[in-house]
Design a protein around this motif. Structure first.
Motif, mmCIF file in Angstrom:
data_model
loop_
_atom_site.group_PDB
_atom_site.id
_atom_site.type_symbol
_atom_site.label_atom_id
_atom_site.label_comp_id
_atom_site.label_asym_id
_atom_site.label_seq_id
_atom_site.Cartn_x
_atom_site.Cartn_y
_atom_site.Cartn_z
ATOM 1 N N THR A 56 0.850 -1.174 0.000
ATOM 2 C CA THR A 56 0.000 0.000 0.000
ATOM 3 C C THR A 56 0.893 1.233 0.000
ATOM 4 N N LEU A 57 0.508 2.242 -0.753
ATOM 5 C CA LEU A 57 1.231 3.511 -0.760
ATOM 6 C C LEU A 57 0.362 4.591 -0.142
ATOM 7 N N VAL A 58 0.962 5.394 0.732
ATOM 8 C CA VAL A 58 0.261 6.488 1.396
ATOM 9 C C VAL A 58 1.166 7.705 1.370
ATOM 10 N N THR A 106 1.007 -5.686 10.102
ATOM 11 C CA THR A 106 1.059 -4.473 9.288
ATOM 12 C C THR A 106 2.307 -3.678 9.654
ATOM 13 N N VAL A 107 3.038 -3.262 8.629
ATOM 14 C CA VAL A 107 4.295 -2.547 8.834
ATOM 15 C C VAL A 107 4.326 -1.328 7.918
ATOM 16 N N ALA A 108 4.674 -0.173 8.488
ATOM 17 C CA ALA A 108 4.811 1.065 7.712
ATOM 18 C C ALA A 108 6.288 1.385 7.541
ATOM 19 N N GLU A 164 0.455 -6.684 5.340
ATOM 20 C CA GLU A 164 0.466 -5.424 4.605
ATOM 21 C C GLU A 164 1.749 -4.663 4.886
ATOM 22 N N VAL A 165 2.438 -4.289 3.810
ATOM 23 C CA VAL A 165 3.551 -3.352 3.891
ATOM 24 C C VAL A 165 3.033 -2.045 3.326
ATOM 25 N N ARG A 166 3.106 -1.030 4.152
ATOM 26 C CA ARG A 166 2.619 0.300 3.773
ATOM 27 C C ARG A 166 3.823 1.226 3.636
#
Length: 170
Positions: free
Chosen positions: A6-8, A116-118, A151-153
């Protein structure tokens, strides 16, 4: 299992995830950019754990390309995974060290049980890594790394970084 990318565009310190990756310096004691923002928003608990790590396991600092976890303090996460990216130089190919930051961070996330990792764009700020190449290495490495992270964000500070990562993520 397939990891979702995911891109933010935004502030990594505002993410609600299991783990936030910090583009740390080897001292683990805070600094500028993402590192300073994470320490400021996360509060003193992060620095206290970093000092304990320096006093025990990493007395000479955390080596480039490695990763280690601490509490996330007041952040909306359970952990901060600190990784030390390489400084870019045209005289030496340090791409493997940059890729190692992502692999090692995912390894630590797996050990912690993070789903989940940002990630920030490691080394592309003050360490001078060209943004397009840093995005390519980040996306390719995460896609190739076996992980239980769901999820890798990639949390990108501005539109330019977002566009660079979007071009790589397809």
């Amino acid at each position: 299992m397939t990891t979702t990318l995911t891109l933010v565009q935004g502030d990594i310190t505002r993410q609600h995830v299991d783990a936030i990756v910090n583009a740390a310096n080897s001292s683990l004691l805070g600094g500028g950019g993402v590192d300073g923002a994470i320490h400021r928003r996360g509060g003193p608990a992060i620095l206290e754990e970093c000092r304990r790590l320096r006093a025990s396991l990493h007395s000479d600092g955390l080596p480039t390309g490695r990763a280690v976890a601490t509490t996330a303090g007041a952040l909306n996460a359970r952990w901060v995974i600190h990784t030390v990216g390489p400084v870019f130089t045209s005289e030496e190919d340090r791409s493997e060290l940059l890729a190692s930051c992502y692999r090692e961070s995912l390894r630590v996330a797996d050990e912690l049980g993070a789903c989940t990792v940002a990630f920030p764009a490691v080394s592309t700020g003050g360490y001078g890594w060209p943004l397009d190449d840093g995005a390519r290495i980040a996306v390719e490495t995460v896609r190739r790394t076996r992980t239980s992270v769901e999820e890798v964000r990639f949390v990108l500070f501005d539109a330019r970084a977002y566009e660079a990562f979007a071009a790589q993520a397809g």
